[in-house]
Design an enzyme around this catalytic site. Structure first.
Site, PDB file in Angstrom:
ATOM      1  N   ASN A 268       0.922  -1.189   0.117  1.00 24.06           N
ATOM      2  CA  ASN A 268       0.010   0.143   0.045  1.00 24.06           C
ATOM      3  C   ASN A 268       0.869   1.304  -0.051  1.00 24.06           C
ATOM      4  O   ASN A 268       1.989   1.171   0.547  1.00 24.06           O
ATOM      5  CB  ASN A 268      -0.975   0.097   1.257  1.00 24.06           C
TER       6      ASN A 268
ATOM      7  N   HIS B 241       0.850   5.205   1.351  1.00 24.48           N
ATOM      8  CA  HIS B 241       0.053   6.050   2.165  1.00 24.48           C
ATOM      9  C   HIS B 241       0.777   7.498   2.457  1.00 24.48           C
ATOM     10  O   HIS B 241       2.107   7.512   2.352  1.00 24.48           O
ATOM     11  CB  HIS B 241       0.023   5.295   3.567  1.00 24.48           C
TER      12      HIS B 241
ATOM     13  N   SER C  32       4.840   7.037   2.301  1.00 25.17           N
ATOM     14  CA  SER C  32       5.507   5.755   2.685  1.00 25.17           C
ATOM     15  C   SER C  32       4.842   4.396   1.910  1.00 25.17           C
ATOM     16  O   SER C  32       3.497   4.580   1.717  1.00 25.17           O
ATOM     17  CB  SER C  32       4.947   5.087   4.295  1.00 25.17           C
TER      18      SER C  32
ATOM     19  N   ASP D  93      -2.911   1.102   7.945  1.00 25.22           N
ATOM     20  CA  ASP D  93      -1.936   1.704   7.458  1.00 25.22           C
ATOM     21  C   ASP D  93      -0.548   1.028   8.522  1.00 25.22           C
ATOM     22  O   ASP D  93       0.064   2.114   8.924  1.00 25.22           O
ATOM     23  CB  ASP D  93      -2.027   3.065   7.754  1.00 25.22           C
TER      24      ASP D  93
END
Ligand code: GAR
Length: 198
Positions: A109, A111, A138, A147
């Protein structure tokens, strides 16, 4: 050489998705196999189709908060694409632990904060309000906690005096477009050493 297959999940304009798709050429160890959205009107779907990438959408709204039922539908096109790696790129639905565990160790992911700071939403405004001198983005491996998960790369941007959240978001996004492809290339080659930019 057989390429790693990468599925990319989006919710909106898909600029990070475009940067990933466009990076996967030449000697890159991976290729995009699917772009999947929870919004049939997501602008990124058209951009993916223009690039010759198969697309699919599963509208989350009819499921009215029944995450398990939504995810069961989302899994159909995703499993059919047989991805080796799943990249969340501006995918704005929270995924259940069950869903995440299916892709443990192969889901990434991006973020827009320097994690572990500012999980969740409105990260740019929160960094400005806190008086931080720097902000950034990040890429991390996805685990069941929001997250969270091992950090695979970060890029930093200074917060300037008088910065608005919009101006800061735009500057960070430029770094997102550099960071995510750099992390994916390294990750797809089996190297999890964090990428640190600039
Ligand atoms: C990006 O800034 C991404 O980091 C953020 O949404 C934007 C999507 O833009 N993701 C999150 O906030 C995840 N919680 P894009 O659709 O143009 O890539």
């Amino acid at each position: 050489m057989s390429h790693k297959r990468v599925a990319i999940l989006i919710s909106g304009g898909g600029s990070n998705m475009v940067s990933l798709v466009d990076s996967m050429t030449g000697d890159h160890p991976a290729r995009a196999c699917l772009v999947l959205s929870n919004d049939p009107n997501a602008g990124g779907l058209k951009k993916a189709a223009e690039r010759g990438i198969p697309t699919a959408a599963v509208d989350h709204r009819p499921f009215k908060g029944d995450r398990a039922a939504f995810e069961a539908e989302l899994l159909k096109p995703l499993e059919a694409a047989q991805p080796d790696i799943v990249c969340l790129a501006g995918f704005m639905r929270v995924l259940t632990g069950d869903f995440v565990s299916r892709f443990q160790g192969r889901m990434l992911n991006i973020h827009p904060s320097l994690l572990p700071k500012y999980r969740g939403l409105n990260t740019h405004a929160r960094a400005i309000d806190a008086g931080d001198a720097e902000h950034g983005c990040s890429v991390h491996e996805v685990t069941a906690a929001l997250d969270d998960g091992p950090i695979l790369g970060q890029a930093r941007a200074n917060i300037e005096p008088g910065d608005t959240s919009e101006a800061l978001a735009a500057r960070v996004l430029v770094w997102e477009h550099r960071l995510y492809p750099a992390v994916l290339r390294r990750y797809a080659s089996g190297d999890r050493t964090p990428v640190l930019l600039p």
